[in-house]
Design a protein around this motif. Structure first.
Motif, short mmCIF file in Angstrom:
data_model
loop_
_atom_site.label_atom_id
_atom_site.label_comp_id
_atom_site.label_asym_id
_atom_site.label_seq_id
_atom_site.Cartn_x
_atom_site.Cartn_y
_atom_site.Cartn_z
N ALA A 27 1.04 -1.29 -0.05
CA ALA A 27 -0.12 0.03 -0.05
C ALA A 27 0.77 1.28 -0.08
N ARG A 28 2.13 1.22 0.79
CA ARG A 28 2.77 2.35 0.75
C ARG A 28 3.88 2.41 -0.37
N GLU A 29 4.03 1.34 -1.10
CA GLU A 29 4.89 1.39 -2.16
C GLU A 29 4.04 2.05 -3.47
N PHE A 116 25.73 7.06 4.08
CA PHE A 116 24.81 8.05 4.67
C PHE A 116 23.54 7.46 4.21
N CYS A 117 22.53 7.41 5.22
CA CYS A 117 21.22 7.27 4.97
C CYS A 117 20.42 7.77 5.86
N ALA A 118 19.35 8.81 5.29
CA ALA A 118 18.47 9.41 6.25
C ALA A 118 17.28 9.98 5.70
N ILE A 119 16.08 10.18 6.40
CA ILE A 119 14.99 10.87 5.87
C ILE A 119 14.59 11.99 6.73
N ALA A 120 14.33 13.04 6.49
CA ALA A 120 14.00 14.08 7.19
C ALA A 120 13.04 13.76 8.38
N GLU A 123 9.34 13.23 8.08
CA GLU A 123 9.05 12.41 7.07
C GLU A 123 8.98 10.79 7.16
N GLN A 124 9.54 10.50 8.44
CA GLN A 124 9.90 9.10 8.43
C GLN A 124 8.87 8.17 8.73
N VAL A 125 9.14 6.91 8.56
CA VAL A 125 7.96 5.88 8.65
C VAL A 125 6.87 6.10 8.01
N LYS A 126 7.02 6.73 6.45
CA LYS A 126 5.99 6.83 5.79
C LYS A 126 6.26 6.28 4.19
N GLY A 127 7.34 5.42 4.33
CA GLY A 127 7.80 4.59 3.31
C GLY A 127 8.60 5.23 2.49
N TYR A 128 9.26 6.35 2.58
CA TYR A 128 10.10 6.98 1.66
C TYR A 128 11.53 6.22 2.00
N GLY A 129 11.96 5.67 3.09
CA GLY A 129 13.17 5.25 3.06
C GLY A 129 13.37 3.84 2.36
N THR A 130 12.09 3.07 2.46
CA THR A 130 12.17 1.79 1.75
C THR A 130 12.05 2.23 0.12
N ARG A 131 11.33 3.19 -0.30
CA ARG A 131 11.19 3.27 -1.71
C ARG A 131 12.49 3.98 -2.33
N LEU A 150 26.97 -2.76 0.94
CA LEU A 150 27.48 -3.14 2.19
C LEU A 150 27.42 -1.82 2.94
N THR A 151 27.18 -1.76 4.01
CA THR A 151 27.06 -0.62 4.95
C THR A 151 27.52 -0.76 6.28
N TYR A 152 27.84 0.13 6.91
CA TYR A 152 28.06 0.01 8.58
C TYR A 152 26.72 1.01 8.98
N ALA A 153 25.96 0.04 9.42
CA ALA A 153 24.58 0.44 10.04
C ALA A 153 24.61 0.93 11.49
N ASN A 155 23.30 1.37 15.38
CA ASN A 155 22.60 0.29 15.92
C ASN A 155 21.26 0.45 15.67
N ASN A 156 20.89 1.66 16.00
CA ASN A 156 19.35 1.80 16.07
C ASN A 156 18.65 1.79 14.52
N ALA A 157 19.56 1.53 13.52
CA ALA A 157 19.07 1.71 12.10
C ALA A 157 19.17 0.05 11.61
N ILE A 162 17.46 -4.61 7.86
CA ILE A 162 17.13 -5.77 8.00
C ILE A 162 15.89 -5.85 7.00
N LYS A 163 14.76 -4.93 7.24
CA LYS A 163 13.68 -4.96 6.78
C LYS A 163 13.91 -4.60 4.99
N GLN A 164 14.96 -4.01 4.74
CA GLN A 164 15.39 -3.72 3.31
C GLN A 164 16.09 -4.75 2.70
N1 ACO Z 1 14.61 0.60 13.29
C1 ACO Z 1 13.83 -0.24 13.31
N2 ACO Z 1 12.87 -0.26 12.21
C2 ACO Z 1 12.70 1.08 11.56
C3 ACO Z 1 13.71 1.98 11.72
C4 ACO Z 1 14.46 1.88 12.82
N3 ACO Z 1 15.36 3.06 13.01
N4 ACO Z 1 13.27 3.08 10.84
C5 ACO Z 1 12.26 2.43 10.15
N5 ACO Z 1 12.12 1.31 10.26
C6 ACO Z 1 11.02 0.46 9.96
C7 ACO Z 1 9.63 1.04 9.78
O1 ACO Z 1 8.88 1.01 10.92
C8 ACO Z 1 9.24 0.16 8.72
O2 ACO Z 1 8.73 -1.04 8.97
P1 ACO Z 1 7.48 -1.80 8.22
O3 ACO Z 1 7.89 -1.79 6.90
O4 ACO Z 1 7.19 -3.08 8.97
O5 ACO Z 1 6.33 -0.87 8.56
C9 ACO Z 1 10.47 -0.13 7.74
O6 ACO Z 1 11.52 -0.02 8.44
C10 ACO Z 1 10.65 0.85 6.54
O7 ACO Z 1 10.19 2.31 7.10
P2 ACO Z 1 10.18 3.64 6.17
O8 ACO Z 1 9.12 4.10 6.45
O9 ACO Z 1 10.40 2.98 4.44
O10 ACO Z 1 11.53 4.24 6.62
P3 ACO Z 1 11.84 5.64 6.81
O11 ACO Z 1 11.41 6.67 5.66
O12 ACO Z 1 11.40 6.00 8.13
O13 ACO Z 1 13.37 5.60 6.79
C11 ACO Z 1 15.47 5.48 8.06
C12 ACO Z 1 14.21 4.93 7.58
C13 ACO Z 1 16.27 6.18 6.89
C14 ACO Z 1 16.37 4.67 9.12
C15 ACO Z 1 14.98 6.81 8.73
O14 ACO Z 1 13.98 6.36 9.97
C16 ACO Z 1 15.93 7.85 9.63
O15 ACO Z 1 16.60 8.69 8.57
N6 ACO Z 1 16.42 7.56 10.48
C17 ACO Z 1 17.40 8.41 11.38
C18 ACO Z 1 18.81 8.18 10.66
C19 ACO Z 1 19.39 6.65 10.56
O16 ACO Z 1 19.30 6.21 11.57
N7 ACO Z 1 20.00 6.65 9.43
C20 ACO Z 1 20.57 5.27 9.15
C21 ACO Z 1 22.11 5.28 9.78
S1 ACO Z 1 23.08 4.18 9.35
C22 ACO Z 1 23.76 4.64 8.04
O17 ACO Z 1 23.43 5.67 7.36
C23 ACO Z 1 24.52 3.75 7.24
#
Ligand code: ACO
Length: 397
Positions: A27-29, A116-120, A123-131, A150-153, A155-157, A162-164
């Motif tokens: 639905a989000r995609e 690096f990977c980040a969403i404003a 705007e998080q958890v709306k599907g932008y990160g996945t798309r 490969l990436t160094y993620a 801890n909190n990401a 994993i979901k990607q």
């Molecule tokens: N931990 C666990 N699950 C997460 C997190 C998280 N930090 N962020 C999102 N998810 C989950 C969502 O709940 C969603 O799950 P679902 O599909 O089961 O509903 C799924 O991941 C995808 O969510 P999206 O909405 O597509 O992701 P979003 O737009 O929020 O982007 C991101 C994810 C990039 C991690 C964003 O939350 C963010 O910018 N976080 C802060 C910065 C950060 O931690 N960046 C990664 C650092 S590591 C690196 O840069 C290499």
């Protein structure tokens, strides 16, 4: 035989209406895909090419990274983003950057490193990160010819990665990447294999087709999609609250039961054989006695039994029946046992009790006395039933 099969046309409509082609992911995609097609958002890949618009976007993305990745020094972010060997895939809405991923493709090694990977934040958890990740994978495969990321993620990401499709197990041969990517003590090394065929930016269509194919196969192999008219409980039951029938309903009259593979000699049979119904179909008196003793001695007399002794009163909880669609309580269960018609097997009795406990935990929050009572009483109920069943077994031997 009552209750003939519904017509084939009706079956078809039931099938297509009930077919779940959309999980939350799709639905989000699909929502974002439609926005892209309508020109409301776009995904671009830019690097430091000195085009004004691109430079503005890169600076905006740098600001998002700086805010969202507080452990990364800003100078480091700028250095990598502006390094021409790095590319940044971004999502842009109303000419404003919503988020992005900066990566470096190692073309000779066929892998890319996500820096690096980040969403404003709003705007998080709306599907932008996945798309975004899906666009990145499609591009990395089709344009850069990469097979892995490969990436160094952080801890909190890790959960997001994993979901990607990333994992902490690294299958890529070490000699292919060692010495190429920057060591990072603070993160966890994760890998993702890029599928050579996946339509990454149109996964929802692929998932829908797969669901349809599976559904068609299930229809071919089983008749579970055929819906029969149910039993009219309003007409059939004398005691509406407890759902006890006026007269014993003949099983062979229940539409669809035989078609589902049931045969009359299965009536009243359960895992607990010594409680099976007798051959004339009446409930085993040993079972009735056992259920009564569990109800009266174990549940109603228990210190945690009082919240369950009768149906919930709407005056006490006005929204209860909006939330709990299948209520259950000890009074109803007692009536069902006493009718000597309802609980033909012990499993049916246990199912009602479990429903009652689950309802209490659904409606009430964990800190409430009702929630805690339901957990304690359920434990007690289970051990009482188990002990009773054991003693019957022992007695039988
Ligand atoms: N931990 C666990 N699950 C997460 C997190 C998280 N930090 N962020 C999102 N998810 C989950 C969502 O709940 C969603 O799950 P679902 O599909 O089961 O509903 C799924 O991941 C995808 O969510 P999206 O909405 O597509 O992701 P979003 O737009 O929020 O982007 C991101 C994810 C990039 C991690 C964003 O939350 C963010 O910018 N976080 C802060 C910065 C950060 O931690 N960046 C990664 C650092 S590591 C690196 O840069 C290499």
């Amino acid at each position: 035989m009552q209750g003939l099969m519904v017509k084939d046309d009706a079956v078809k409509s039931i099938f297509t209406e009930n077919l779940q082609t959309h999980g939350a992911y799709c639905a989000r995609e699909e929502g974002l895909k439609r926005e892209e097609e309508a020109g409301k958002i776009k995904f671009v890949c830019v690097s430091n090419d000195k085009i004004d618009e691109h430079m503005i976007w890169l600076i905006e993305l740098k600001n998002i990274f700086a805010r969202q990745l507080p452990n990364m020094p800003k100078e480091y972010i700028v250095r990598l983003e502006m390094d021409r060997r790095h590319k940044s895939v971004m999502v842009i809405r109303h000419n404003t950057v919503v988020g992005g991923i900066t990566y470096r493709p190692y073309l000779s090694q066929k892998f890319g490193e996500i820096a690096f990977c980040a969403i404003a934040p709003n705007e998080q958890v709306k599907g932008y990160g996945t798309r975004l990740m899906n666009h990145l994978k499609q591009r990395a495969r089709d344009v850069d010819g990469l097979t892995h990321f490969l990436t160094y993620a952080d801890n909190n990401a890790v959960g997001y990665f994993i979901k990607q499709g990333f994992s902490k197990d690294i299958f890529l041969e070490k000699k292919l990447w060692h010495g190429y990517i920057k060591d990072n003590d603070g993160g966890i090394l994760m890998e993702c294999k890029i599928d050579p065929k996946f339509p990454y930016t149109d996964l929802s269509t692929m998932i829908r087709r797969q669901r349809q194919a599976i559904d068609e196969k299930i229809r071919e192999l089983s008749n579970c999609h055929i819906v029969y008219p149910g039993i009219d409980f309003q007409k059939a039951c004398s005691n509406k609250e407890a759902g006890i029938p006026k007269r014993i309903c003949k099983l062979e009259d229940i539409p669809g039961l035989r078609e589902a593979g049931w045969s009359p000699d299965e009536w009243g049979h359960s895992r607990f054989k010594y409680f099976n119904a007798s051959t004339d179909g009446t409930v085993n008196p040993k079972l009735t006695g056992f259920m009564l003793s569990v109800l009266k001695q174990a549940m109603l007399a228990h210190a945690d039994g009082w919240p369950f002794d009768k149906p919930v009163n709407v005056r006490d909880a006005p929204d209860y029946y909006n939330i709990i669609k299948n209520p259950m309580d000890l009074m109803t269960m007692s009536r069902r046992v006493e009718s000597e018609q309802y609980y033909v097997t012990l499993e049916m009795f246990i199912a009602d009790a479990r429903k009652m406990f689950a309802n209490a935990r659904k409606y009430n929050s964990p800190e409430t006395v009702y929630y805690k009572s339901s957990t304690r009483l359920e434990t007690f109920f289970s051990s009482t039933v188990q002990a009773g069943v054991q003693s019957f077994l022992h007695f039988q031997q």
